[in-house]
Design a protein around this motif. Structure first.
Motif, short mmCIF file in Angstrom:
data_model
loop_
_atom_site.label_atom_id
_atom_site.label_comp_id
_atom_site.label_asym_id
_atom_site.label_seq_id
_atom_site.Cartn_x
_atom_site.Cartn_y
_atom_site.Cartn_z
N ALA A 68 13.51 -43.84 -6.56
CA ALA A 68 14.40 -43.87 -5.39
C ALA A 68 13.99 -42.84 -4.35
O ALA A 68 14.16 -43.05 -3.15
N LEU A 73 16.98 -47.40 -2.45
CA LEU A 73 17.92 -48.01 -3.38
C LEU A 73 17.30 -49.15 -4.20
O LEU A 73 17.86 -49.56 -5.22
N TRP A 76 17.10 -49.29 -8.01
CA TRP A 76 18.20 -49.71 -8.88
C TRP A 76 17.90 -50.99 -9.64
O TRP A 76 18.54 -51.32 -10.62
N SER A 198 26.14 -38.96 -2.64
CA SER A 198 26.42 -39.89 -1.55
C SER A 198 27.22 -39.19 -0.45
O SER A 198 26.94 -39.38 0.74
N THR A 215 16.38 -47.71 3.63
CA THR A 215 16.61 -46.93 2.41
C THR A 215 17.62 -47.59 1.49
O THR A 215 17.45 -47.60 0.26
N PHE A 216 18.67 -48.19 2.06
CA PHE A 216 19.74 -48.77 1.24
C PHE A 216 19.65 -50.29 1.13
O PHE A 216 20.60 -50.97 0.74
N LEU A 218 18.31 -53.27 -0.89
CA LEU A 218 17.82 -53.52 -2.25
C LEU A 218 16.47 -54.25 -2.25
O LEU A 218 15.71 -54.15 -3.21
N LEU A 272 22.65 -46.85 -10.23
CA LEU A 272 23.11 -46.61 -8.86
C LEU A 272 23.30 -45.13 -8.55
O LEU A 272 22.72 -44.63 -7.57
N ALA A 275 19.93 -43.41 -8.45
CA ALA A 275 19.18 -43.71 -7.22
C ALA A 275 19.72 -42.90 -6.05
O ALA A 275 18.93 -42.40 -5.22
N MET A 276 21.03 -42.76 -5.95
CA MET A 276 21.60 -41.98 -4.85
C MET A 276 21.17 -40.52 -4.92
O MET A 276 20.89 -39.89 -3.88
N ILE A 279 17.57 -40.35 -3.66
CA ILE A 279 17.49 -40.45 -2.20
C ILE A 279 17.90 -39.13 -1.55
O ILE A 279 17.26 -38.64 -0.62
#
Length: 489
Positions: A68, A73, A76, A198, A215-216, A218, A272, A275-276, A279
């Protein structure tokens, strides 16, 4: 990676508590069946814990955060694929497999396609699963070395000892108990970490502005590559001994199916928050090595108590995954190769006694234990293979330090699925359709095609090269069905 004495104490205590419960569960294990399938008495929590505790490892946590940090994202997809694969398993595969009362996938394939097919599938499955164990060993070695400030080699030795304590004595029962506890820790701590990461990302205009476009998304990047990797994980989940072994440990087929659904609900969301965190760390601390994104975040940006517990959960996810995968290899090689060799040797000795009257005073029942060169019990052999697998996967990771964690996961899924998935599915849903010769040829050629794709650097996922060759070998049998008479070849 700085860690306070308090955090180190909490981390070690978390690991010790879970390992302690696993070792305690091992006291009731006295047989090979008890070690490999928990005596076939496991309920939904133990089966789901065994599955989730194995599939939520280095790739689902540290590897997802690592990817990530580079890709956003879309990292994920690995745990999404794991969850989807387990849902499909619960819907279609769990019940028919559990009804057989077997212990390994190769045993199931042997019943349908002959001994040679079973032995070959045991070998190629073991190679594929070994690469998944390597994927969890990589971040574990990095984390141990960083926490204790030691070189990679002693960190590898510490890892081997920890994994051996997790799985060597109790097998599937220890894996199930440990899986339940570690998933409880990971779920709570990763949810908190993901929410905080987040919030940090979106609360700061500077961070939001620094995020790369897509970035977000999928499907950001090479969509075909992402979907190919997703497919390899889904199919790989259906062909992995370590997960099917937990299914075999269920008390009945319904329990096996419900446990697969439960494991899907547990494992799918885990990627999830990881991954956050990846990032966020790439944005806030681009100097951090991506593979350490998640550990550094937990130890530096979480409250000390929560960070210590979370790091203990991460280490347990790595230890449990390595242990569960190694248990799958140990069971297959012990039951499908060592055990068969012992049975063959015993049969030869019985035949020799029957053909020589002067030897007929020998007690045949003593032959398997007293008169063959492999005098170790099957339980001991299984444990030794598990230990050897743990050590081998750790040292492969040591030699390949610096490689991407998810590379090993996707490679593993492709290799163990390309040759196994179609024959296994035919055996479950269309028995007596595929001939012994076609099934064995399919496994050999498809595995060779997948390996060739890897080593020649062919464009595309090696899984699809393997599946294509497997389909070419098997589909003629479906198109020109000859009925149950196929069993004769």
């Amino acid at each position: 990676m700085d860690i306070s004495l308090f955090q180190l104490f909490i981390l070690c205590t978390t690991i010790a508590v879970v390992l302690g419960f696993g070792i305690r569960a091992a006291r009731s294990v006295h047989s090979t069946k008890g070690f490999s399938v928990g005596g076939r008495s496991a309920g939904v929590p133990l089966v789901a814990g065994g599955i989730a505790g194995t599939c939520v490892g280095g790739g689902a946590t540290v590897g997802t955060a690592q990817l990530a940090a580079v890709s956003g994202l879309s990292a994920w997809w690995f745990t999404i694929g794991s969850g989807v694969g387990l849902i499909i398993m619960g819907l279609f595969y769990a019940r028919p497999l559990r009804r057989t009362a077997l212990e390994t996938i190769p045993q199931f394939l042997s019943q349908h396609f002959g001994l040679a097919c079973g032995v070959f599938s045991s070998i190629i499955s073991s190679i594929g699963i070994l690469f998944s164990a390597v994927a969890s060993c990589l971040p574990a070695i990095y984390i141990i070395a960083a926490i204790f400030g030691i070189p990679f080699f002693p960190a590898t030795i510490l890892l081997i000892l920890a994994v051996a304590a997790y799985a060597f004595f109790g097998g599937m029962k220890s894996a199930g108990v440990g899986g339940i506890l570690k998933m409880a820790v990971i779920w709570v701590t990763m949810a908190i970490a993901g929410i905080m990461a987040s919030h940090s990302l979106f609360a700061s205009p500077a961070f939001s502005a620094a995020l790369p476009e897509g970035t977000f998304n999928l499907l950001h990047g090479d969509t075909a590559h992402i979907l190919a990797n997703f497919s390899s994980v889904v199919i790989g989940m259906l062909c992995t001994q370590s997960y099917i072994q937990a299914i075999f440990s269920a008390s009945n087929p319904r329990t096996a199916s419900v446990a697969a659904f439960t494991a899907a609900l547990i494992s799918l969301p885990v990627g999830l928050p990881c991954a956050m965190v990846g990032i966020y760390m790439h944005t806030a601390h681009p100097e951090i090595t991506p593979i350490l994104s998640l550990p550094v975040y937990l130890l530096t940006e979480q409250p000390p108590l929560l960070g210590g517990i979370a790091m203990g959960g991460i280490m347990l996810s790595l230890i449990g995954s390595i242990a569960g995968l190694s248990l799958g290899i140990g069971t297959m090689l012990s039951r499908d190769i060592f055990h068969r060799a012992r049975v063959t040797l015993r049969a030869r000795k019985i035949h020799k006694i029957a053909s020589q009257p002067e030897l007929q005073e020998i007690d045949i029942l003593e032959i398997p234990t007293a008169n063959h060169p492999w005098h170790l019990s099957e339980l001991t052999v299984t444990r030794l293979i598990v230990l050897a697998t743990i050590a081998l996967s750790a040292f492969i990771a040591l030699v390949n330090e610096g490689s991407q964690v998810l590379f090993w996961n996707y490679l593993s899924m492709a290799l163990r699925s390309g040759g196994i998935f179609l024959p296994l599915s035919f055996a479950i849903f269309l028995p007596h359709t595929v001939s012994h010769r076609s099934a064995t040829l399919s496994m050999a050629l498809s595995t060779g095609a997948a390996l060739a794709a890897v080593f020649l650097g062919a464009a595309g996922n090696p899984l699809f090269f393997g599946l294509a060759v497997s389909a070419i070998c098997l589909l003629p049998c479906l198109l020109f069905r000859r009925g149950s008479g196929l069993a004769s070849d």
